[in-house]
Every structure is written in structure tokens, then in C-alpha cells.
Design a protein around this motif. Structure first.
Motif, short mmCIF file in Angstrom:
data_model
loop_
_atom_site.label_atom_id
_atom_site.label_comp_id
_atom_site.label_asym_id
_atom_site.label_seq_id
_atom_site.Cartn_x
_atom_site.Cartn_y
_atom_site.Cartn_z
N VAL A 74 27.60 78.10 23.46
CA VAL A 74 28.19 77.08 25.56
C VAL A 74 26.92 78.55 26.46
O VAL A 74 27.32 77.92 27.01
N ILE A 75 27.42 79.59 26.39
CA ILE A 75 26.67 80.32 27.21
C ILE A 75 25.56 79.61 27.19
O ILE A 75 25.36 79.39 29.06
N THR A 78 26.24 77.67 30.34
CA THR A 78 26.63 77.99 31.84
C THR A 78 25.90 78.20 33.00
O THR A 78 25.94 78.10 34.13
N PHE A 81 25.98 74.89 34.47
CA PHE A 81 27.22 75.23 35.11
C PHE A 81 27.31 75.73 36.04
O PHE A 81 28.15 75.01 37.16
N LEU A 82 27.81 76.81 36.30
CA LEU A 82 28.06 77.67 37.39
C LEU A 82 26.92 77.13 39.03
O LEU A 82 27.20 77.42 39.79
N ALA A 90 34.74 77.06 38.56
CA ALA A 90 34.91 78.57 37.63
C ALA A 90 35.26 79.25 36.77
O ALA A 90 36.12 79.09 35.37
N ALA A 94 37.73 78.77 33.28
CA ALA A 94 37.13 79.64 31.73
C ALA A 94 38.96 80.21 31.48
O ALA A 94 39.25 79.83 30.54
N VAL A 127 32.70 81.35 29.72
CA VAL A 127 32.27 80.93 31.03
C VAL A 127 32.34 82.75 32.15
O VAL A 127 31.54 82.78 32.96
N LEU A 131 28.86 84.64 34.70
CA LEU A 131 30.24 84.33 36.29
C LEU A 131 30.23 85.61 37.06
O LEU A 131 29.99 85.38 38.15
N SER A 405 22.28 83.37 37.97
CA SER A 405 22.62 82.71 37.01
C SER A 405 21.93 82.09 35.40
O SER A 405 22.83 82.71 34.58
N SER A 409 22.73 83.51 31.71
CA SER A 409 22.86 83.17 30.83
C SER A 409 21.98 84.04 29.86
O SER A 409 22.60 83.68 28.67
#
Length: 489
Positions: A74-75, A78, A81-82, A90, A94, A127, A131, A405, A409
Motif C-alpha cells: 500500500v505505501i 500513498t 494518494f496524498l 486522508a 486511514a 496511509v 501522511l 509525499s 512513501s
């Protein structure tokens, strides 16, 4: 914390109060501490879970392995995503996902449901880590980052160190379900209060996700963690770990090539231009080696204390707790020293301390004083405290704002891979050496201790690379006066 369409971050739209521009970090730190604590909280519960669910040790260990694997999958996403959602969205996403996973795990009637709850927990955790780091680098001026990062170290490094201690205390008087039952109301309270207090730190940017990159990241990084976790523990009929690792490396290479292409023609899922900054690259490698050493030692110490010395889960937790607490207490102090002295005067002695502590643990026997083990563990935690804050700050501080970001990540992804490498290699080294000693006629316990000694010494050898990388960090801190914010995090 987010990026505009042109690739630069919009200035913070609001602040919580004029007197305290860092207040947004307080709730992110609290949330990150809670979610990261769960990465290692299952360590002491494995024996009980094996009995209750009638599963093997290998299957029960997946409660930790699946957490790391999910984080690695997932990381990498991110970073994209962020930059596409606001800070509050966010945070809400999370923490909601984490709370759902925690509830599922607490109520799990069978082992597969418990494992699924751990996977959902890990998605929320994946997440929260970037973040927090991205927001910090956005709202904190460069000359004050060391001090603030010192406080943030409490969540990023102390939480996994305290996981086994917390679980040991809970398991002494309550069932394993309370490890989730006690965390859930705290996580919900932090989520509710945090959403009331948090303010968005910028306007979300527009852009489509490259799904090929998402699939490659999941298969490549996830497969790599899975393969590393299976080294030396392949079951009959399963794919060899070496084959899984090799295929995963090929997929990761494809992911890298895809990101390099998207950097020229579009928006990459994970912007690898962060690696052009030498301080970030050095920090990335240093953190990977340090996490390998730390996670390897965290796996070995409970085995030694419980299987060799006969300590209970509570006693084991109490023995490793002082080091974790001291690590957290030193975070703010290390941050202030970093603002004044720079990275190298802290990281070099810290890296030497890791080598010494693991070298001492590499001499353990069946009669070694537990006080010596305690002293070695405390030295290792203090040394790591001297490393984490400066390295995080130097690495991310070397990046332009629109890459924060992506840098966060990449750091988070490599930490999970390094954790898997450290765990897999020390267990493999321990098992290989112990088997050799047993074949030579050694007592089973003596053979196990001999394997642990070699595994600890492997960690010490890895830590030598930390010393070498520490010498490559910038010598001095930013030459600016340190600002004082009375009510900062």
C-alpha cells in the motif's frame, strides 16, 4: 501536504491558531503512534493463538508477516494518494480503515478472520505514516525541523519498540482479544477529536492513477516481502522463496522503469526523482540498514528470553520496555541537538552504539546475566534514537516541497522491505547455525543459543554499514536560529 496541478504545494489555507501553527501535527502523531504500535504487538501472543486456533507457529507468524506485506503493497501508492486528497480526508480514511480492521480482529471467531483484520489494520497504518511525515515537512520551517521531528520520533520508532512490552502486560491479565479491544476506543477517540481539530494544509491536485503501476507495486513489493519472509521456511509443494524473490525483483525493476517513463510523460505513482538528492539517498540506505538490525534484534530477544532463559511474556515485556521508553524520552532532546549540531555528530556515535550493543548480544550464553542483556538493549534503543530523528530530517529536508509525499512513501516502503529482510535473514542464520551445532552433538538449547549468537553478530555486521553511511551525511545543520513555539507537538 498536497500538490497543485502544477506540481507545487499550495500554501496552508488555515492554521489551528496563530500562536501554534504545529497543532495539526499533534493529532497525526497520536494516531500514528496507535497504528504503528500494532505492527509488533502480536509478537508475544503467538503461543496463545497457536493453542486457541490450533494453528502452527508458521501460520501464526503470518499475523506479523501479513501486516508487513500489506504495508509494502500500500505505501508505494500513498505518494500519489496524498497529493490527491486533503489532509482531513486522508486522516479520516486511514483511521476509519484501521478501526474497522481492529474491530474485525478483536471479534475474530476463526484464524483467517483474525488475519484479515490484521491486513485491514495495515492498510490504514500504511496511509498514516507518510501522511504524518509529509505534513510535518510542509508546515515546519527548515530550521525547526529537528526539534519537531524529535517529538515525532515517539510515534515512528518507539511504537514498534514498545509493541512487545504492551502485549506482554496485556497478556499477563487479559486475553489476546484485549490487545485490540483496548486499542479500538483510543483509536476512535483520536479519530473523532482529530477530525474536529485538523485543518487542511493545501488544495488537492488533479490527476489519474496509473493502474499498471499500482499492480506492479503490489506484486513486486508484496512478493518481495513474502519471499523474504519465507526464506528457510518453505513448505513442501510451495514455490521456492528464491524464485518468488527473483520474480518480484523483476517486477520491481519493471515498476521502476514505468515510473521513469511517467516522470517524462505524465505523473508517476512514486516519483523516483527523490533519489537524485544525495542526502536523501544516503538517508534511505542508512534507515534500511538500521531497521534491518533493529527488527532482527526484536525477533531474537523474545526467543532468547523466553525459550532459553524461561522468562514469561510479562517479564520479557518489562525487560524491553526501559529501552523503548528511554528512546521516546530522548526524541525531543535529540531533535534540539540536531538543530544545533547537525546530523553527523549524533548519527556516527549512534551507529557505533548499535554495533557495540549487537556485538554484546552476540556473546550471550544460557547463563548470561539478564542485566547485561537489558544494558545492551537500552544501548541499542538509545543509539537508534540518536539516528532516527536526524536521518528522517536530513533525508526529507533535502527534497523540494512537491516531492515530500513521494519521499515519505519511499522511506516507508523500504522500511517494510528492510524489516522483512532483517527478520528473514536472522531467523535463517539462527536456524542454519543451530542445525549445524545439533548435528555436531551439541545440546538442543546450546545449539539454539549458538544460532542466536551468529544471528546477533550478523546484525552487528549490518550495522557497520550504518557507520559508513553515517560518515556520508552532511556535517552541519542549517545555520539559522531555532524558533521557539511554546505549544508545539
Amino acid at each position: 501536504m498536497t500538490a497543485t496541478c502544477e506540481g507545487t504545494r499550495a500554501p496552508a489555507s488555515t492554521t489551528t491558531t496563530p500562536e501554534n501553527p504545529y497543532a495539526v501535527l499533534r493529532w497525526l502523531v497520536a494516531a500514528t503512534f496507535i497504528v504503528i504500535l500494532n505492527e509488533t504487538i502480536m509478537v508475544n501472543a503467538i503461543p496463545r493463538l497457536m493453542t486457541e486456533f490450533a494453528v502452527t507457529a508458521r501460520a501464526a507468524q503470518w499475523l506479523s508477516t501479513a501486516f508487513m506485506l500489506t504495508m509494502a503493497v500500500v505505501i508505494p501508492v500513498t505518494g500519489w494518494f496524498l497529493q490527491r486528497v486533503s489532509t482531513r480526508r486522508a486522516f479520516a480514511t486511514a483511521m476509519t480503515v484501521f478501526c474497522v480492521g481492529t474491530l474485525v480482529a478483536a471479534l475474530a471467531p476463526v484464524f483467517p478472520v483474525l488475519l484479515a483484520g490484521r491486513v485491514v489494520q495495515a492498510v490504514g497504518t500504511a496511509v498514516m505514516m507518510p501522511l504524518l511525515m509529509t505534513t510535518l515537512m510542509t508546515v515546519v520551517p527548515e530550521h525547526d525541523r529537528g526539534r519537531v521531528m524529535g517529538n515525532v520520533t515517539l510515534a515512528m520508532s518507539v511504537a514498534p519498540a514498545l509493541g512487545p512490552a504492551v502485549s506482554g502486560v496485556v497478556l499477563q491479565w487479559l486475553t489476546w482479544r484485549w490487545m485490540f479491544g483496548l486499542v479500538l476506543p483510543v483509536a476512535i477517540a483520536i479519530t473523532v477529536v482529530g477530525l474536529r481539530r485538523l485543518t487542511d494544509q493545501g488544495a488537492p491536485g488533479a490527476g489519474a492513477v496509473d493502474w499498471w503501476s499500482v499492480a506492479a507495486a503490489a506484486l513486486g513489493f508484496g512478493g518481495l516481502v513474502y519471499g523474504l519472509s519465507r526464506l528457510g521456511a518453505e513448505a513442501d509443494g510451495s514455490a521456492p522463496a528464491s524464485l518468488v524473490i527473483s520474480v518480484s525483483c523483476v517486477v520491481v525493476a519493471g515498476f521502476v522503469l514505468r515510473q521513469l517513463h511517467l516522470q517524462r510523460s505524465g505523473e508517476p505513482l512514486l516519483d523516483l526523482r527523490v533519489l537524485r538528492e544525495r542526502p536523501f539517498t544516503v538517508s534511505l540506505l542508512l534507515m534500511a540498514c538500521a531497521f534491518m538490525a533493529m527488527l532482527g534484534a526484536m525477533i531474537l530477544l523474545p526467543l532468547y528470553l523466553q525459550d532459553v532463559r524461561g522468562l514469561s511474556a510479562l517479564q520479557t515485556g518489562m525487560l524491553v520496555m526501559p529501552g523503548g521508553i528511554l528512546m521516546g524520552l530522548l526524541g525531543p532532546t535529540v531533535g534540539r541537538w540536531f538543530d544545533r549540531l547537525g546530523a553527523r555528530p549524533l548519527v556516527v556515535p549512534g551507529s557505533v552504539g548499535i554495533v557495540v550493543s549487537l556485538g554484546v548480544l552476540g556473546t550471550v550464553t544460557t547463563t548470561t546475566s539478564v542485566w547485561l542483556v537489558l544494558a545492551a538493549h537500552v544501548l541499542m534503543m538509545v543509539s537508534l534514537a540518536a539516528i532516527f530523528t536526524p536521518v528522517f530530517t536530513v533525508g526529507l529536508g533535502a527534497l523540494p516541497m512537491h516531492l515530500y509525499s513521494h519521499g515519505s512513501s519511499l522511506l516507508g516502503t523500504l522500511q517494510q522491505v528492510a524489516a522483512a529482510v532483517g527478520t528473514a535473514v536472522v531467523v535463517t542464520v539462527m536456524a542454519w547455525r543451530a542445525a549445524g551445532l545439533a548435528e555436531g552433538g551439541a545440546d538442543p538449547v546450546d545449539a539454539l543459543v549458538g544460532g542466536m549468537r551468529w544471528a546477533f553478530l550478523f546484525g552487528a555486521l549490518v550495522s557497520v554499514a550504518v557507520v559508513a553511511l553515517a560518515m556520508m551525511l552532511p556535517r552541519k545543520a542549517v545555520d539559522e536560529p531555532v524558533s521557539v513555539v511554546e505549544d508545539a507537538v
